[in-house]
Every structure is written in C-alpha cells, then in structure tokens.
Design a protein around this motif. Sequence first.
Motif, PDB file in Angstrom:
ATOM      1  N   GLY A 166       9.870  -2.358  -2.535  1.00  0.00           N
ATOM      2  CA  GLY A 166       8.972  -1.600  -1.674  1.00  0.00           C
ATOM      3  C   GLY A 166       7.613  -2.232  -1.491  1.00  0.00           C
ATOM      4  N   VAL A 167       7.479  -3.514  -1.859  1.00  0.00           N
ATOM      5  CA  VAL A 167       6.194  -4.203  -1.757  1.00  0.00           C
ATOM      6  C   VAL A 167       5.897  -4.519  -0.293  1.00  0.00           C
ATOM      7  CG1 VAL A 167       4.946  -6.338  -2.319  1.00  0.00           C
ATOM      8  CG2 VAL A 167       6.321  -5.183  -4.064  1.00  0.00           C
ATOM      9  N   HIS A 168       4.711  -4.124   0.156  1.00  0.00           N
ATOM     10  CA  HIS A 168       4.283  -4.392   1.523  1.00  0.00           C
ATOM     11  C   HIS A 168       3.372  -5.618   1.512  1.00  0.00           C
ATOM     12  CE1 HIS A 168       5.797  -0.503   3.035  1.00  0.00           C
ATOM     13  NE2 HIS A 168       5.404  -0.036   1.857  1.00  0.00           N
ATOM     14  N   CYS A 169       3.828  -6.695   2.139  1.00  0.00           N
ATOM     15  CA  CYS A 169       2.990  -7.890   2.185  1.00  0.00           C
ATOM     16  C   CYS A 169       3.476  -8.827   3.277  1.00  0.00           C
ATOM     17  CB  CYS A 169       2.979  -8.621   0.839  1.00  0.00           C
ATOM     18  SG  CYS A 169       4.558  -9.406   0.408  1.00  0.00           S
ATOM     19  N   ALA A 212       0.255   7.478 -10.887  1.00  0.00           N
ATOM     20  CA  ALA A 212      -0.749   8.077  -9.999  1.00  0.00           C
ATOM     21  C   ALA A 212      -2.127   8.058 -10.645  1.00  0.00           C
ATOM     22  CB  ALA A 212      -0.340   9.510  -9.655  1.00  0.00           C
ATOM     23  N   GLN A 213      -2.179   8.331 -11.934  1.00  0.00           N
ATOM     24  CA  GLN A 213      -3.437   8.324 -12.670  1.00  0.00           C
ATOM     25  C   GLN A 213      -4.054   6.924 -12.701  1.00  0.00           C
ATOM     26  OE1 GLN A 213      -2.967   9.650 -16.710  1.00  0.00           O
ATOM     27  NE2 GLN A 213      -5.170   9.747 -17.138  1.00  0.00           N
ATOM     28  N   LEU A 214      -3.205   5.924 -12.871  1.00  0.00           N
ATOM     29  CA  LEU A 214      -3.690   4.546 -12.934  1.00  0.00           C
ATOM     30  C   LEU A 214      -4.241   4.097 -11.581  1.00  0.00           C
ATOM     31  CD1 LEU A 214      -3.993   1.988 -14.646  1.00  0.00           C
ATOM     32  CD2 LEU A 214      -1.654   1.359 -14.005  1.00  0.00           C
ATOM     33  N   LEU A 215      -3.531   4.407 -10.502  1.00  0.00           N
ATOM     34  CA  LEU A 215      -4.023   4.050  -9.166  1.00  0.00           C
ATOM     35  C   LEU A 215      -5.317   4.791  -8.841  1.00  0.00           C
ATOM     36  CD1 LEU A 215      -0.600   4.027  -7.299  1.00  0.00           C
ATOM     37  CD2 LEU A 215      -2.078   2.047  -7.686  1.00  0.00           C
ATOM     38  N   GLN A 216      -5.407   6.036  -9.312  1.00  0.00           N
ATOM     39  CA  GLN A 216      -6.640   6.810  -9.100  1.00  0.00           C
ATOM     40  C   GLN A 216      -7.802   6.165  -9.852  1.00  0.00           C
ATOM     41  OE1 GLN A 216      -6.689   9.286  -7.028  1.00  0.00           O
ATOM     42  NE2 GLN A 216      -8.799  10.027  -7.316  1.00  0.00           N
ATOM     43  N   SER A 263       7.523  -0.153  -7.185  1.00  0.00           N
ATOM     44  CA  SER A 263       6.405  -0.913  -7.754  1.00  0.00           C
ATOM     45  C   SER A 263       5.097  -0.165  -7.542  1.00  0.00           C
ATOM     46  CB  SER A 263       6.313  -2.287  -7.083  1.00  0.00           C
ATOM     47  OG  SER A 263       5.994  -2.139  -5.713  1.00  0.00           O
ATOM     48  N   LEU A 264       4.124  -0.454  -8.374  1.00  0.00           N
ATOM     49  CA  LEU A 264       2.784   0.116  -8.180  1.00  0.00           C
ATOM     50  C   LEU A 264       2.205  -0.336  -6.842  1.00  0.00           C
ATOM     51  CD1 LEU A 264       1.060  -0.254 -11.679  1.00  0.00           C
ATOM     52  CD2 LEU A 264       1.511   1.885 -10.466  1.00  0.00           C
ATOM     53  N   GLN A 265       2.485  -1.596  -6.477  1.00  0.00           N
ATOM     54  CA  GLN A 265       1.945  -2.124  -5.231  1.00  0.00           C
ATOM     55  C   GLN A 265       2.424  -1.308  -4.035  1.00  0.00           C
ATOM     56  OE1 GLN A 265       3.036  -3.696  -2.399  1.00  0.00           O
ATOM     57  NE2 GLN A 265       1.397  -5.101  -1.802  1.00  0.00           N
ATOM     58  N   SER A 266       3.657  -0.811  -4.104  1.00  0.00           N
ATOM     59  CA  SER A 266       4.190  -0.029  -2.986  1.00  0.00           C
ATOM     60  C   SER A 266       3.495   1.316  -2.846  1.00  0.00           C
ATOM     61  CB  SER A 266       5.694   0.192  -3.177  1.00  0.00           C
ATOM     62  OG  SER A 266       5.953   1.055  -4.281  1.00  0.00           O
ATOM     63  N   MET A 267       2.835   1.785  -3.910  1.00  0.00           N
ATOM     64  CA  MET A 267       2.126   3.065  -3.896  1.00  0.00           C
ATOM     65  C   MET A 267       0.631   2.899  -3.651  1.00  0.00           C
ATOM     66  SD  MET A 267       3.981   4.490  -7.366  1.00  0.00           S
ATOM     67  CE  MET A 267       3.103   6.049  -7.347  1.00  0.00           C
ATOM     68  N   ASP A 268       0.193   1.661  -3.572  1.00  0.00           N
ATOM     69  CA  ASP A 268      -1.237   1.358  -3.484  1.00  0.00           C
ATOM     70  C   ASP A 268      -1.707   1.374  -2.029  1.00  0.00           C
ATOM     71  OD1 ASP A 268      -3.825   0.398  -3.896  1.00  0.00           O
ATOM     72  OD2 ASP A 268      -3.154  -1.690  -3.905  1.00  0.00           O
ATOM     73  N   HIS A 269      -2.672   2.236  -1.723  1.00  0.00           N
ATOM     74  CA  HIS A 269      -3.234   2.317  -0.362  1.00  0.00           C
ATOM     75  C   HIS A 269      -4.688   1.857  -0.317  1.00  0.00           C
ATOM     76  CE1 HIS A 269       0.414   4.446   0.725  1.00  0.00           C
ATOM     77  NE2 HIS A 269       0.172   5.354  -0.207  1.00  0.00           N
ATOM     78  N   GLN A 270      -5.200   1.358  -1.445  1.00  0.00           N
ATOM     79  CA  GLN A 270      -6.600   0.956  -1.527  1.00  0.00           C
ATOM     80  C   GLN A 270      -6.761  -0.547  -1.771  1.00  0.00           C
ATOM     81  OE1 GLN A 270      -8.967   3.255  -0.990  1.00  0.00           O
ATOM     82  NE2 GLN A 270      -7.389   4.832  -0.748  1.00  0.00           N
ATOM     83  N   ILE A 308      -2.614  -6.348  -7.648  1.00  0.00           N
ATOM     84  CA  ILE A 308      -2.161  -7.735  -7.520  1.00  0.00           C
ATOM     85  C   ILE A 308      -0.772  -7.787  -8.153  1.00  0.00           C
ATOM     86  CG2 ILE A 308      -2.587 -10.140  -8.163  1.00  0.00           C
ATOM     87  CD1 ILE A 308      -5.574  -9.380  -8.390  1.00  0.00           C
ATOM     88  N   TYR A 309       0.223  -8.073  -7.338  1.00  0.00           N
ATOM     89  CA  TYR A 309       1.616  -8.058  -7.793  1.00  0.00           C
ATOM     90  C   TYR A 309       2.012  -9.446  -8.271  1.00  0.00           C
ATOM     91  CZ  TYR A 309       6.695  -7.278  -7.655  1.00  0.00           C
ATOM     92  OH  TYR A 309       8.025  -7.173  -7.972  1.00  0.00           O
TER      93      TYR A 309
END
Length: 469
Positions: free
Chosen positions: A163-166, A258-262, A290-297, A301-302
């Motif tokens: 799910g990595v967007h790049c 979610a807590q980590l991304l916040q 992946s965390l990267q797939s949930m990251d909107h900010q 770094i994947y």
Amino acid sequence: MDMLMFELDKNAKEPLYEQLYEAIKRGIIDGSIPVEKKLPSKRKLADFLMLSQTTIELAYGQLLAEGYIVSKPRIGFFVEDIASLPYIDKPVLVPETKPTAPRYDIDFSPGRIDTASFPFSTWRRYAKDAIDEQQQSLLLAGSAQGEYALREEIASYLYQSRGVHCRPEQIVIGSGTEQLIPMILQILGDYNVYALENPGYQMTHHIIEQYGQRSLPIRIDADGLDVSELEMSDANIVYVTPSHQFPTGAILSAPRRAQLLQWASHQGNRYIIEDDYDSEFRYIGKPIPSLQSMDHQQKVIYLSTFSKSLMPSLRIAYFVLPEKLMPRYHALFTYYTCTVPRFEQHILMQFMRDGHFSKHLNRMRKIYRKKLEKLTAVITNYEAVNISGEQAGMHIALTVTHPQNAQQLSKQAKDAHIRISPLSQYLLKDDARYAQHLLLGFGGIDEEKISQAITTLFELWQLKKGANT
C-alpha cells in the motif's frame, strides 16, 4: 636462484648500492632469503634491476665484509648462516594465526534463508541476457538513485503488496541498509535525537553513534513500540520495525500505529523510519498495511531490502523518501554513484517485470509456513517453552523456563555446535524481561531436519516433554 625483487628509489638521497645492501640484508635476517642460497651473479642482477654492475659489486662487497654472504671462487656468492653472529638482532617470527569461524551443525540464525529453493535457472537466464553486447549501456555509470526501470518495478510492487504510495523518483537504491541508513541520517541533518526499539537492530544504533547523533532506547511490549514512552522522551526521529519487530516478533498494533503517526505530525522535524525488512512473509490473517500507506503528512521514510525475499548476497536495498525531502537528497547526493552494479539491477528488474518475483514470494511463503508449522508442532510438546512472534517472518522468540538464563543456554548450545542467540544481545539498555528469551531462526533449516534439530537442542538443555505428548 630467482631474481631478487626490490623497490629502489633512484631519486632518494641514499645511494642505490646502500638501498640494495639494506634490502638484501633485511631479507637474510628475516629469512626470506634462505641460508646457503646462491645470489644472482652481478651481471644478471644488474640487467634485471637495470643498474650498473658497479652498484651490485658495491652492495655485495658490503654484505661480504659484514659476513652476511660468503664468496666461493668461480662459483658465486652464497647466503651465510648468521645465527652465530652476536650483533645480529633477528626478529622473533610469531606464527600467523587466522581466526577460525565456529562450526555449527545446526544453525538457528535469523539471517539465513532457504537457499535450496532459489530459482537458479530463471535467474541464470536473466543474468545471461544481461551479459550481452546488446546491453553495452550497462557498462556505463547509471543513475545515482539506481536504474529507473527497477525503481518503477519496486514502486509498483510496493503499492500492490504494502500500500506504499510513491513515484520511482522517490526511491533510492543502495547496497544494503547499512549503506542507506547513513544517507538517511545526512538527509535528516544534524542535532537529531533518535528513538530506537529496545531490543532492536544493533547496527542502527552503531551507525547513529558513528555519526555523532544521540539515540534513546524505547521499550517493546506485546503491541510493539511503547509510543507513550516515546512521547515522554526528547526524541524527534524514531526507527521502527512495525510489521514484525526485530527481534521479538511483536506487531505494532493499530492504535499504536495511529498514535505514532500522530506523534510525528506534532512537530515539523519529527520523522519515522519504517524498516519493513521481512513483511513479505506473513502467515496469520491479512497483510498489515505499512505505516507509509497511512501517512498523510509526509512523515514516514520507508526502508526495505531484498535480503530476505531473495538472497542476502544480492546486496540491494532501497528507501522511499517523502516528496518534501527529495530536494535535500538531490542537494547532498547529486554527484554520488549508485553502489549496486547496474547488471544486478537489470537482472532484478527483469525478474520482477516478468512476474517471477511474485511467484517466488508465493512459493517461499508456503515453504516457510510449512517450516513454521513443523517447528511449532515440535516445540509445543515441551512444557517449559513458550513461543511468540510467530505471525510473520523467518524467526520466532522462545521463552525457556530453565535454571540457566538465555545467555548460558546459548553458550551451552554453541559448545555443542548449535547456533542460537539470546535476545539480550540485541538490547540497547538492560531489561530483565528478556533474561530467558532466545531468538530462533528457521529459514535456513531443511524442513525434514527441523524436528530432529529442535529435539537435539531441547535434549541438550534437558527440557521435558509435556504429559500429553
């Protein structure tokens, strides 16, 4: 005898005959020119070294006068036995000792893979195609970020599997994570404080220290990194293995993600380095995004590698930078050359493009699942052993109830030529919770040998089977 090879400096202040005299004398003293060996004639040595015979004659004359050589009329010059000469300070020759690697009959190292299942014939075909006159361009230096065609394949694979967007332009290829992490540190700049999982990758800790950066250990529990402890620290960058924490095998829970991304979104200089080293191999439930797939900010770094999915010796890893960090990368590394040979990149690109990488992963996933099932079936027969971290990857964590701690059990196994590591060796800060924990990798053990390997190890430790076995 063979000609004497010496480095003589014709521009030095010391005369050539003195340089030659000193060189031959050193050879006689250290034994590289043996006793009773005949020296080359003055004419032959002069021709070989492109010197005058007078130079050779002066050097030989000095050696003769000091007793290093002896002249036999009409025969030549011979090396004298100098052991009896009181003024000769012969060096003490210490026998060279080469360290020998320990021999392991059973190897539970987490870094090993199933080499017998590698698709050699397919890889060989692509390698043969790459070494061809039609691929002359591969002889030249390529992009600093790696071959664009390979980056396209990686970007497509990451989107479908993780799910990595790049875009391919965000991917940087390098020869292993130990080569890429220093690049990431430079991109992120100085005066950062890095939070590292405890236990976790020792290599990351060492690299950060080498670059003069601070690092802080953050505890791990059943849900992965303790983000609450991270929030109380002054760290602004965190290095995590969320899909299968190394070495405990814990998976970062959804609330923690979610807590980590916040946490990362609260300050502009906060970033998450997500090491997704073995996410391809998950055996229970659906793949964890992946965390990267949930990251909107643009905070993640994947980082990943082909070491587990293909082979450690391939030495191809990569990271995906957020768009906003790309200018910083280009400013620092514009003139760098990719550390992975273009031929290897081209082979891997074709292997992925034609669907063989996905087929290989599907096959290996089944193979490793069977190994894990056989492994757990044997271990569950023993009452003093608990398993954790078995949801994914190629290693599990063992908790062994035993009078000896994990370090002592590991040492006992090593003495019996069995390799298994205590989790404590991955601690950045002492934690008594891991006193009885060991790391057991199963990727490199043949499926038919797993039962006997575990039985041999547990019998060595004198573990008892349960009543129901």
